[in-house]
Design a protein around this motif. Sequence first.
Motif, PDB file in Angstrom:
ATOM      1  N   ILE A 112      -2.362   8.370   5.330  1.00 46.70           N
ATOM      2  CA  ILE A 112      -2.863   7.608   4.193  1.00 46.70           C
ATOM      3  C   ILE A 112      -4.090   8.292   3.606  1.00 46.70           C
ATOM      4  CG2 ILE A 112      -2.018   5.323   4.961  1.00 46.70           C
ATOM      5  CD1 ILE A 112      -4.942   4.770   5.952  1.00 46.70           C
ATOM      6  N   ASP A 113      -4.426   7.923   2.399  1.00 45.79           N
ATOM      7  CA  ASP A 113      -5.659   8.369   1.774  1.00 45.79           C
ATOM      8  C   ASP A 113      -6.811   7.598   2.415  1.00 45.79           C
ATOM      9  OD1 ASP A 113      -7.859   8.103  -0.398  1.00 45.79           O
ATOM     10  OD2 ASP A 113      -6.561   9.699  -1.154  1.00 45.79           O
ATOM     11  N   ASP A 117      -9.477   0.780   5.154  1.00 44.97           N
ATOM     12  CA  ASP A 117      -9.768  -0.628   5.476  1.00 44.97           C
ATOM     13  C   ASP A 117      -8.522  -1.503   5.349  1.00 44.97           C
ATOM     14  OD1 ASP A 117     -12.350   0.013   6.017  1.00 44.97           O
ATOM     15  OD2 ASP A 117     -13.250  -1.072   4.332  1.00 44.97           O
ATOM     16  N   ASP A 118      -7.763  -1.295   4.277  1.00 50.36           N
ATOM     17  CA  ASP A 118      -6.538  -2.079   4.069  1.00 50.36           C
ATOM     18  C   ASP A 118      -5.537  -1.833   5.186  1.00 50.36           C
ATOM     19  OD1 ASP A 118      -7.508  -3.184   1.777  1.00 50.36           O
ATOM     20  OD2 ASP A 118      -6.517  -1.776   0.416  1.00 50.36           O
ATOM     21  N   LYS A 119      -5.474  -0.581   5.639  1.00 50.70           N
ATOM     22  CA  LYS A 119      -4.532  -0.238   6.717  1.00 50.70           C
ATOM     23  C   LYS A 119      -4.945  -0.919   8.021  1.00 50.70           C
ATOM     24  CE  LYS A 119      -0.911   1.996   8.194  1.00 50.70           C
ATOM     25  NZ  LYS A 119       0.433   1.668   7.667  1.00 50.70           N
ATOM     26  N   GLU A 128      -3.968  -4.500   7.800  1.00 49.02           N
ATOM     27  CA  GLU A 128      -2.498  -4.621   7.916  1.00 49.02           C
ATOM     28  C   GLU A 128      -2.045  -4.473   9.376  1.00 49.02           C
ATOM     29  OE1 GLU A 128       1.055  -1.534   7.330  1.00 49.02           O
ATOM     30  OE2 GLU A 128      -0.250  -1.664   5.558  1.00 49.02           O
ATOM     31  N   LEU A 161      -9.263   6.221   1.195  1.00 48.37           N
ATOM     32  CA  LEU A 161      -9.622   5.017   0.434  1.00 48.37           C
ATOM     33  C   LEU A 161      -8.833   3.789   0.886  1.00 48.37           C
ATOM     34  CD1 LEU A 161      -9.803   6.586  -3.157  1.00 48.37           C
ATOM     35  CD2 LEU A 161     -11.728   6.008  -1.658  1.00 48.37           C
ATOM     36  N   ASN A 162      -7.683   4.030   1.536  1.00 55.35           N
ATOM     37  CA  ASN A 162      -6.836   2.918   1.994  1.00 55.35           C
ATOM     38  C   ASN A 162      -7.081   2.536   3.452  1.00 55.35           C
ATOM     39  OD1 ASN A 162      -5.499   2.779  -0.491  1.00 55.35           O
ATOM     40  ND2 ASN A 162      -4.113   4.433   0.089  1.00 55.35           N
ATOM     41  N   MET A 167       0.846  -1.191   0.000  1.00 59.62           N
ATOM     42  CA  MET A 167       0.000   0.000   0.000  1.00 59.62           C
ATOM     43  C   MET A 167       0.886   1.246   0.000  1.00 59.62           C
ATOM     44  SD  MET A 167      -2.442   1.351   3.011  1.00 59.62           S
ATOM     45  CE  MET A 167      -2.606  -0.328   3.594  1.00 59.62           C
ATOM     46  N   THR A 168       0.576   2.185  -0.874  1.00 59.17           N
ATOM     47  CA  THR A 168       1.406   3.386  -0.928  1.00 59.17           C
ATOM     48  C   THR A 168       1.048   4.316   0.223  1.00 59.17           C
ATOM     49  OG1 THR A 168      -0.198   4.415  -2.399  1.00 59.17           O
ATOM     50  CG2 THR A 168       1.679   3.347  -3.430  1.00 59.17           C
ATOM     51  N   GLN A 169       2.103   4.791   0.897  1.00 56.91           N
ATOM     52  CA  GLN A 169       1.898   5.721   2.008  1.00 56.91           C
ATOM     53  C   GLN A 169       2.019   7.146   1.485  1.00 56.91           C
ATOM     54  OE1 GLN A 169       3.923   4.895   5.768  1.00 56.91           O
ATOM     55  NE2 GLN A 169       4.440   7.047   5.864  1.00 56.91           N
ATOM     56  N   GLN A 170       1.050   7.970   1.825  1.00 58.84           N
ATOM     57  CA  GLN A 170       1.096   9.377   1.427  1.00 58.84           C
ATOM     58  C   GLN A 170       2.043  10.123   2.374  1.00 58.84           C
ATOM     59  OE1 GLN A 170      -1.001  10.404  -1.136  1.00 58.84           O
ATOM     60  NE2 GLN A 170      -1.728   8.318  -1.333  1.00 58.84           N
TER      61      GLN A 170
END
Length: 200
Positions: A48-49, A54-56, A59, A51-52, A1-4
């Motif tokens: 993070i955005d 739930d994934d975060k 994780e 949108l990310n 996942m890309t971190q902002q």
Amino acid sequence: MTQQHYFNPQQEDILKELINVSFGLSASLIGDMLDNHAKLHIPEISSIDILNLDDKIIELLDKTHEFYLTKQRFLGSFNGEVLFVFNAHSAEAFSSLLLQQARVDESDMKASILELTNIITSACIGKFCEIIHGETIFKVPSIEKRDVNRMQEYDKIEGYDNVIVIKTALDIEKENILGHMFILLNNQMLEHLKHTIDTL
């Protein structure tokens, strides 16, 4: 996942310092509540955005399926929402310490976690309000038990663009109670916060 990277290194340092101060106050209040020494660590802050989100959460929970999620809105000149995520083990460990009993039921666990997150949210958002000279009121928090395998079924949180992710550990009596704090802000609030941090 890309971190902002919403904050530059200098802004991040000031943000960490602000959170450190508010966590110090929270730990003191939690320690009084438990009649025990409590320390809140901040191992990690990231952005993070939305949108990310739930994934975060998945994780950070690291193979744990069931978890407790608390939500609390704050409204005013500084507004957004704070979420906390605890795995079942951490929720049970904190509740047992607070209620001083080995076995706790579901409703006791939820009440204990709400009490804990309420203290941390008030101190942290209060500190942010202080620096931006803003005012906010807190809505009544809510808590629910969720399962990572059913993330698609839960209501999506709307109205925000960015999330400040704070991974923290609460040390009490050798218990390592791990919690994850998410501060949800829209772009306007984030820019306001960054601008204020720059002027500090």
